[in-house]
Design a protein around this motif. Structure first.
Motif, PDB file in Angstrom:
ATOM      1  N   PRO A  56      -3.898  19.696  -2.822  1.00  0.00           N
ATOM      2  CA  PRO A  56      -4.546  18.442  -2.404  1.00  0.00           C
ATOM      3  C   PRO A  56      -5.785  18.673  -1.546  1.00  0.00           C
ATOM      4  CG  PRO A  56      -2.366  18.702  -1.391  1.00  0.00           C
ATOM      5  CD  PRO A  56      -2.493  19.768  -2.434  1.00  0.00           C
ATOM      6  N   GLU A  57      -5.786  19.805  -0.808  1.00  0.00           N
ATOM      7  CA  GLU A  57      -6.926  20.061   0.083  1.00  0.00           C
ATOM      8  C   GLU A  57      -8.189  20.456  -0.674  1.00  0.00           C
ATOM      9  OE1 GLU A  57      -4.210  21.889  -0.235  1.00  0.00           O
ATOM     10  OE2 GLU A  57      -4.465  23.976   0.373  1.00  0.00           O
ATOM     11  N   ALA A  58      -8.094  20.571  -2.023  1.00  0.00           N
ATOM     12  CA  ALA A  58      -9.296  20.879  -2.811  1.00  0.00           C
ATOM     13  C   ALA A  58     -10.219  19.660  -2.886  1.00  0.00           C
ATOM     14  CB  ALA A  58      -8.904  21.318  -4.214  1.00  0.00           C
TER      15      ALA A  58
ATOM     16  N   LEU B 143     -15.642  32.274  -4.677  1.00  0.00           N
ATOM     17  CA  LEU B 143     -14.959  30.984  -4.737  1.00  0.00           C
ATOM     18  C   LEU B 143     -13.750  30.991  -3.798  1.00  0.00           C
ATOM     19  CD1 LEU B 143     -15.063  30.530  -8.602  1.00  0.00           C
ATOM     20  CD2 LEU B 143     -16.695  29.722  -6.902  1.00  0.00           C
ATOM     21  N   ILE B 144     -13.467  29.842  -3.254  1.00  0.00           N
ATOM     22  CA  ILE B 144     -12.327  29.746  -2.333  1.00  0.00           C
ATOM     23  C   ILE B 144     -11.017  29.916  -3.111  1.00  0.00           C
ATOM     24  CG2 ILE B 144     -11.114  28.182  -0.786  1.00  0.00           C
ATOM     25  CD1 ILE B 144     -13.751  27.000   0.014  1.00  0.00           C
TER      26      ILE B 144
ATOM     27  N   HIS C  36     -15.224  18.600  -4.627  1.00  0.00           N
ATOM     28  CA  HIS C  36     -14.318  19.738  -4.499  1.00  0.00           C
ATOM     29  C   HIS C  36     -14.695  20.516  -3.241  1.00  0.00           C
ATOM     30  CE1 HIS C  36     -12.519  23.642  -5.500  1.00  0.00           C
ATOM     31  NE2 HIS C  36     -11.780  22.994  -6.383  1.00  0.00           N
ATOM     32  N   VAL C  37     -13.687  21.027  -2.568  1.00  0.00           N
ATOM     33  CA  VAL C  37     -13.969  21.749  -1.327  1.00  0.00           C
ATOM     34  C   VAL C  37     -14.855  22.979  -1.582  1.00  0.00           C
ATOM     35  CG1 VAL C  37     -11.859  23.167  -1.341  1.00  0.00           C
ATOM     36  CG2 VAL C  37     -12.917  22.579   0.827  1.00  0.00           C
ATOM     37  N   GLY C  38     -14.735  23.578  -2.778  1.00  0.00           N
ATOM     38  CA  GLY C  38     -15.556  24.745  -3.104  1.00  0.00           C
ATOM     39  C   GLY C  38     -17.023  24.359  -3.206  1.00  0.00           C
TER      40      GLY C  38
END
Ligand code: GLU
Length: 543
Positions: A301-303, A282-283, A48-50
């Motif tokens: 989707p960018e996650a 968190l983002i 996950h991006v986060g």
């Protein structure tokens, strides 16, 4: 004395005592400025991006202070674990160029003195600490069938043990040595729970590097330290590992703040020094109603970090974008230092954002456009090809067969003092330059315009040959335009537009449309020079 006996009964043959373990994990020989931190992903087959964001903060704090950064695989939740998931983690990190001082290789070799760096290989260590806590009366075995989740406790609460709202004492906390002996002789599996010393009236204070001082209700729950398969849930593994491995700052998402009081009680029970926490926001994304919401795997989707590979963002732009949201000072630094690598950017804990950053793909795109605009055409070619080889075989073959031509295409408006900032990811290149790789499909024009368009191209394409210079080329367009009744002086046109079919700009637009199918494109003369007379004539004939 019974406690010690219970501990021995539960864990008769452990490899090591905690003293022996601690002797193998000496204090690190570093200054107090040097940060030791870690990335501790759970192998779920997905990043996950986060999660990556937290990792990147940790990475930078250790990098900037010349500290130590290690990778710890938290594979204690076998239900969530996916095959090859650890490999996915390694692949993503290595593509991004993230280096660890300490980690375990995929072949199982520990690099560093504080391993094993994979939690499932540390079970004997956790057991030793669990045994110690039981022997000291700070933990106890729990033989309830379902030792995870609350339902069992709730049911048992009703049945025999009174547990008020303030505390969640587990029914098994008062088992005697005889009880334990009996249950063990029945062959019942057991979990280990912390015997909380609190009764629900205490509060705890802790300092967080991002949030400042936090005061919260102290833990008053007999929570699980080891499940009945001997594997610890997050809290116990965190306390043991981060202490033994010498972590100085635990960088993690703010979703962990609510469980920090239980971690604090655990550190105390284990006799460990306090650890410093850095709980980051968190983002977020802006939701449909203009609200802030957490970035989500389902909606965005960018996650998923794989998105950036699939779209073909230069990974450096993703890192620079993240630096930008970690610390808003990055943007100013970057404009003052346009050519320095991002690794030269320095910041401290106090510079990390305290507000939840909003993930903005447009901003990422701008950063990326800027980075790509500084690349040479052949660098662009190499990158597009590498992307296409993975995601678009047909395009990859085309690129390989037409390397020289493609490189020229990528050089349009590039390698100049003010290069065009238009491309932000490799995936867009094919459609962005589609007219260079094949004839454009028909363009949308009004009927009246279509007539003028066809008339103009017919005339312009007569005996067409591309002039040597841009000036000559432009002059030729004007000649044809004037002949057909277009104004070549824009002032005259503006004063009396009805008197003309259009102006030179209109004439150029027709040529552009015939060749690219678009009203806007990079420099038309450059495009024509690359297409060459044969291709130009062919396209004109298709109008
Ligand atoms: N395994 C945890 C996670 O992936 C680690 C959290 C931490 O950094 O302590 O969320």
């Amino acid at each position: 004395m019974d406690k010690k006996k219970i501990a021995d009964l539960l864990f008769p043959n452990l490899k090591w005592t905690t003293e022996e373990i601690e002797a193998k994990y000496p204090k690190r020989n570093l200054t107090s400025e040097q940060v030791v931190s870690r990335y501790a992903p759970s192998p779920t087959g997905y990043m996950h991006v986060g999660n990556f964001f937290q990792m990147f903060i940790s990475y930078n704090l250790t990098r900037i202070t010349d500290g130590r950064f290690f990778l710890r695989i938290e594979d204690t939740d076998s239900k969530r674990e996916k095959k090859d998931a650890t490999k996915v983690i390694y692949e993503i990190l290595s593509k991004f160029g993230i280096k660890f001082n300490e980690y375990q290789t995929l072949d199982g070799e520990d690099i560093g003195d504080y391993g094993p760096y994979v939690q499932s290989q540390r079970v004997d260590i956790y057991k030793a600490y669990a045994k110690k806590l039981v022997a000291e009366g700070k933990a106890f075995p729990c033989f309830c069938k379902k030792t995870e989740g609350k339902e069992d406790i709730l049911k048992l609460r009703e049945q025999k043990f009174s547990v008020d709202d303030e505390k969640e004492y587990d029914p098994c906390r008062d088992l005697t040595l005889a009880d334990v002996e009996a249950k063990l002789s029945e062959g019942l599996p057991f979990a280990i729970r912390l015997r909380t010393k609190n009764d629900g009236t205490q509060r705890v204070k802790f300092y967080d590097l991002i949030k400042g001082e936090i005061e919260a209700k102290a833990n008053s729950k007999d929570f699980i330290l080891l499940k009945n398969d001997g594997i610890p849930p997050y809290a116990f593994a965190h306390a043991v590992d981060d202490t033994l491995m010498g972590t100085t700052i635990v960088v993690r998402g703010e979703e962990y703040i609510s469980s920090t009081p239980s971690h604090i009680e655990l550190f105390e029970a284990l006799g460990f020094d306090k650890i410093t926490y850095c709980h980051n926001p968190l983002i977020c994304k802006i939701g449909d109603q203009g609200n802030r919401r957490k970035i989500s795997k389902r909606l965005d989707p960018e996650a998923d970090m794989r998105y950036y590979f699939e779209e073909g963002y230069p990974l450096e732009s993703v890192l620079e974008y993240l630096l930008n949201i970690i610390n808003s000072g990055f943007e100013g630094w970057r404009s003052k230092n346009p050519t320095l690598p991002w690794q030269e950017f320095k910041f401290g804990v106090n510079d990390i954002t305290t507000v939840a950053p909003i993930f903005d793909l447009v901003k990422l795109g701008d950063i990326s456009k800027n980075i790509i605009s500084k690349m040479t055409a052949s660098q662009v070619y190499d990158n597009v090809l590498a992307w296409a080889e993975e995601y678009d075989n047909e395009f990859a073959s085309y690129l390989k067969e037409n390397k020289e031509f493609a490189t020229k295409v990528f050089n349009i408006d590039r390698e100049t003092p003010k290069p065009r900032k238009d491309i932000y990811c490799w995936k867009m290149v094919k459609s962005y330059f589609d007219y260079m790789f094949s004839s454009p499909s028909s363009s949308e024009l009004s009927e009246e315009d279509t007539e003028k368009y066809q008339e103009f191209i017919k005339e312009y394409s007569k005996d067409f040959s591309l002039p040597e210079t841009k000036e000559e080329w432009f002059a030729n367009i004007k000649v044809v335009a004037e002949k057909l009744g277009y104004a070549v002086d824009n002032k005259l046109y503006k004063a009396n537009p009805e008197a003309y079919k259009g102006n030179t700009a209109k004439a150029c637009e027709f040529v552009r449309l015939a060749l690219t199918g678009r009203k806007n494109s990079p420099d038309l003369y450059e495009i024509m020079s690359i297409l060459g007379n044969d291709e130009i004539t062919k396209r004109f004939s298709q109008v």
